[in-house]
Design an enzyme around this catalytic site. Structure first.
Site, short mmCIF file in Angstrom:
data_model
loop_
_atom_site.label_atom_id
_atom_site.label_comp_id
_atom_site.label_asym_id
_atom_site.label_seq_id
_atom_site.Cartn_x
_atom_site.Cartn_y
_atom_site.Cartn_z
N GLU A 191 -11.20 -1.31 -3.72
CA GLU A 191 -10.48 -0.72 -2.59
C GLU A 191 -9.33 0.14 -3.09
OE1 GLU A 191 -9.10 -4.02 -0.23
OE2 GLU A 191 -7.44 -4.48 -1.59
N HIS B 89 -2.89 -1.07 -5.52
CA HIS B 89 -2.82 -0.06 -4.45
C HIS B 89 -1.74 0.98 -4.73
CE1 HIS B 89 -4.50 0.79 -0.36
NE2 HIS B 89 -3.67 1.79 -0.59
N ASP C 291 0.82 -1.22 0.00
CA ASP C 291 0.00 0.00 0.00
C ASP C 291 0.85 1.27 0.00
OD1 ASP C 291 -2.03 -1.92 0.42
OD2 ASP C 291 -1.90 -1.67 2.58
#
Length: 349
Positions: free
Chosen positions: A221, A286, A48
């Site tokens: 996400e 991400h 991330d």
């Protein structure tokens, strides 16, 4: 005769082995291949990743799980050599004590803010978004003040928060569950009245619609805003990170549109980056973005696994590569660059 046949077979095998071993090896790496270039990964561990630039320095964060750490560097391609600073450690117990995920560092209205997801002593269902504030010019220095939970409407499971300032208005986007029981992960947006206070209802912008968003289970996400000319994009990760089918999707709106209206956004029917399972890049996703200080180059920073089936753990390493723009103004990310390939360092390095 048996001995003769045995010796003949042994000789034939030796010749075959010799032929195999004489296969031409790949050419060696020369100095010309490496001058002004780098190879991924930037960090061997770094799920991330997030990067922002201010006053001559890049500041980088990624999920560590148990604290908030900031890297400070003038040269992104040499991130591994940069100093890092633990700027916050969670309390021993409480709503933000465990599973510290996907931190982002933003400079808003003259102050630094870190947005991060955390839960209550390891209970995933309690994951919510939290905010820290720092008035120092350098986010690795000064005091980080806890602004508490960012109380988005409905107060449901929330991770991967990010911020956009557009036409004088702050917006907060994140990934959340529709209810308290898990299941699909959707993308939501809300207004902010200040960097730590949400206003109005949470509005769902995207839910996993396509098969490529539902591998493992349905996931949207890691939303990140990307603005170019008169368009604003949300680039997000789709499918479960435990699969090699993790990939990037795209929502598109105009900067003049009502960004709180789902009708203002158009979802791309196909992934815009990945999925990919070659050359040391599995499950890329991400991401975050930066433009070089001279404004000449655009870069994407993302994580990926070096091998198949490695899932959502600490095998995910930090990579980066440049990207360009298509004729319609949308980003062209291309394909993940193989780990063996040298890349020209960002402009200015």
């Amino acid at each position: 005769m048996k001995n003769f046949l045995f010796l003949l077979l042994l000789a034939l095998y030796a010749c075959k082995s010799a032929d195999t071993s004489s296969t031409t090896p790949p050419p060696p790496v020369t100095a010309a291949d490496t001058v002004g270039k780098f190879r991924n990964p930037l960090l061997t561990v770094g799920p991330d990743p997030w990067v922002t630039y201010k006053d001559g320095f890049y500041y980088v964060m990624h999920t560590t799980g148990n604290n908030l750490r900031i890297y400070k560097t003038r040269t992104m391609s040499r991130l591994a050599a940069a100093p890092s600073f633990v700027v916050w450690t969670p309390p021993a117990t409480g709503p933000n004590s465990r599973d510290i995920w996907a931190p982002e560092l933003h400079f808003i209205n003259g102050k630094w803010y870190i947005y991060y997801a955390a839960d209550n002593n390891g209970a995933d269902a309690t994951h919510r978004m939290f905010v820290l504030e720092n008035e120092s010019a350098d986010p690795t220095q000064g005091t980080w003040t806890d602004k508490g939970q960012l109380n988005v409407a409905d107060n449901k499971w929330a991770i991967d928060g990010t911020v956009l300032q557009n036409n004088g208005q702050l917006y907060f986007a994140w990934s959340g569950w529709e209810n308290e029981q898990g299941g699909l992960q959707n993308l939501y947006i809300s207004k902010l009245t200040n960097p730590w206070t949400a206003e109005g209802p949470r509005i769902r912008l995207s839910t996993p619609d396509y098969a490529w968003e539902k591998q493992g289970f349905g996931v949207n996400e890691g939303p990140e805003f990307l603005v170019h000319n008169d368009k604003v994009f949300i680039i997000y990760s789709a499918s479960f990170c435990g699969t090699d089918q993790y990939a990037l999707g795209q929502l598109t709106a105009t900067t003049s549109a009502n960004l709180l209206d789902p009708a203002s956004w158009t979802k791309s029917a196909n992934p815009v980056f990945g999925p990919y399972g070659l050359n040391g890049t599995y499950g890329p996703g991400h991401q975050s973005f930066f433009t070089t200080p001279d404004g000449k180059e655009n870069w994407m920073v993302y994580h990926a696994n070096p091998g198949a089936g490695q899932g959502c753990g600490d095998q995910r390493s930090v990579r980066m590569q440049p990207f360009t723009w298509k004729a319609d103004g949308s980003p062209d990310f291309g394909q993940p660059v193989p780990l063996t390939q040298f890349i020209k360092r960002p402009s200015g390095e």
